[in-house]
Design an enzyme around this catalytic site. Structure first.
Site, PDB file in Angstrom:
ATOM      1  N   HIS A 126     -49.814   1.039 -53.837  1.00  0.00           N
ATOM      2  CA  HIS A 126     -50.925   0.484 -53.049  1.00  0.00           C
ATOM      3  C   HIS A 126     -52.082   1.487 -52.994  1.00  0.00           C
ATOM      4  O   HIS A 126     -53.244   1.112 -53.115  1.00  0.00           O
ATOM      5  CB  HIS A 126     -50.470   0.189 -51.615  1.00  0.00           C
ATOM      6  CG  HIS A 126     -49.451  -0.889 -51.467  1.00  0.00           C
ATOM      7  ND1 HIS A 126     -48.268  -0.702 -50.787  1.00  0.00           N
ATOM      8  CD2 HIS A 126     -49.427  -2.179 -51.901  1.00  0.00           C
ATOM      9  CE1 HIS A 126     -47.573  -1.828 -50.793  1.00  0.00           C
ATOM     10  NE2 HIS A 126     -48.248  -2.734 -51.464  1.00  0.00           N
TER      11      HIS A 126
ATOM     12  N   LYS B 287     -41.818 -13.073 -44.140  1.00  0.00           N
ATOM     13  CA  LYS B 287     -40.858 -12.000 -44.410  1.00  0.00           C
ATOM     14  C   LYS B 287     -40.482 -11.297 -43.104  1.00  0.00           C
ATOM     15  O   LYS B 287     -41.280 -11.226 -42.185  1.00  0.00           O
ATOM     16  CB  LYS B 287     -41.496 -10.960 -45.341  1.00  0.00           C
ATOM     17  CG  LYS B 287     -41.840 -11.490 -46.708  1.00  0.00           C
ATOM     18  CD  LYS B 287     -42.511 -10.401 -47.533  1.00  0.00           C
ATOM     19  CE  LYS B 287     -43.123 -10.946 -48.792  1.00  0.00           C
ATOM     20  NZ  LYS B 287     -44.020 -10.006 -49.452  1.00  0.00           N
TER      21      LYS B 287
ATOM     22  N   ARG C   6     -48.205  -6.089 -61.180  1.00  0.00           N
ATOM     23  CA  ARG C   6     -47.303  -5.092 -61.763  1.00  0.00           C
ATOM     24  C   ARG C   6     -46.664  -5.607 -63.036  1.00  0.00           C
ATOM     25  O   ARG C   6     -46.615  -4.945 -64.036  1.00  0.00           O
ATOM     26  CB  ARG C   6     -46.195  -4.726 -60.761  1.00  0.00           C
ATOM     27  CG  ARG C   6     -46.674  -3.808 -59.656  1.00  0.00           C
ATOM     28  CD  ARG C   6     -45.754  -3.866 -58.474  1.00  0.00           C
ATOM     29  NE  ARG C   6     -45.826  -5.177 -57.826  1.00  0.00           N
ATOM     30  CZ  ARG C   6     -45.305  -5.462 -56.665  1.00  0.00           C
ATOM     31  NH1 ARG C   6     -44.619  -4.549 -56.019  1.00  0.00           N
ATOM     32  NH2 ARG C   6     -45.439  -6.642 -56.140  1.00  0.00           N
TER      33      ARG C   6
ATOM     34  N   SER D 264     -42.583  -2.089 -52.023  1.00  0.00           N
ATOM     35  CA  SER D 264     -42.172  -1.678 -50.673  1.00  0.00           C
ATOM     36  C   SER D 264     -40.680  -1.953 -50.485  1.00  0.00           C
ATOM     37  O   SER D 264     -39.948  -1.149 -49.905  1.00  0.00           O
ATOM     38  CB  SER D 264     -42.970  -2.442 -49.616  1.00  0.00           C
ATOM     39  OG  SER D 264     -44.342  -2.231 -49.781  1.00  0.00           O
TER      40      SER D 264
END
Ligand code: ADP
Length: 167
Positions: free
Chosen positions: A22, A46, A95, A133
């Site tokens: 990030h 989440k 990504r 994360s």
């Protein structure tokens, strides 16, 4: 777009917690815009490890060196928050191919909701393309070394929050 107006972008996400991936996105995004609002999504489905306040504190600590980065949070539609903050760009990272489909869907939906708002994608840095994360939390929980993957403030807070599982 008014060519004289400063370019304001929003980098939205869960940031549970912020990783060096990030941070790389933030540093590179800053080359493209005048003001970057890193915004924590509050109403995510989440189940987060850190509260919104904690995530904002870690973001603020990790981005202290940048005077044109602001930490925010939002509830509801990103397009509404962008309008309220007079942002013209959304910044997101990709990504791997697996990120692409979800990101494309979101970008197209946001464009439909507010066509004047552009989503800009940056490819993850080579060194960070495997970093998430979730993976950082899993590796830490199992006793793996996460230094170099997250800023020091995050490592400290993970140590306070997570008990390493003994095998
Ligand atoms: P979200 O729950 O919205 O996916 P994240 O905090 O996981 O929130 O990610 C926010 C944004 O940052 C997403 O666009 C994601 O693809 C991107 N991102 C996450 N990790 C990395 C990384 N290691 N390198 C580049 N971009 C990343």
């Amino acid at each position: 777009m008014n060519p004289k107006a400063p370019v304001v972008a929003i980098y939205p996400g869960s940031f549970d917690p912020i990783t060096n991936g990030h941070l790389d996105m933030i540093a590179r995004g800053l080359r493209l815009v005048d003001h970057l609002i890193v915004a924590v999504l509050e109403n995510s489905e989440k189940q987060p490890l850190f509260t919104v306040k904690e995530r904002m504190e870690m973001l603020a600590e990790a981005t202290r060196e940048y005077s044109n980065v602001e930490i925010g949070s939002f509830n509801g539609l990103l397009v509404d928050y962008a309008k309220q903050r007079e942002a013209s760009l959304i910044l997101r990272g990709i990504r791997a191919i697996s990120d692409y489909e979800f990101e494309l869907q979101m970008a197209l939906m946001n464009r439909r909701l507010r066509p004047e708002l552009e989503t800009v994608f940056l490819m993850a840095g080579e060194a960070h393309s495997f970093l998430s994360s979730r993976l950082v939390k899993d590796v830490f929980r199992l006793g793996g070394d996460i230094s170099g993957m997250v800023p020091p403030t995050v490592e400290r807070r993970l140590k306070e929050r997570i008990t390493i599982e003994e095998s």
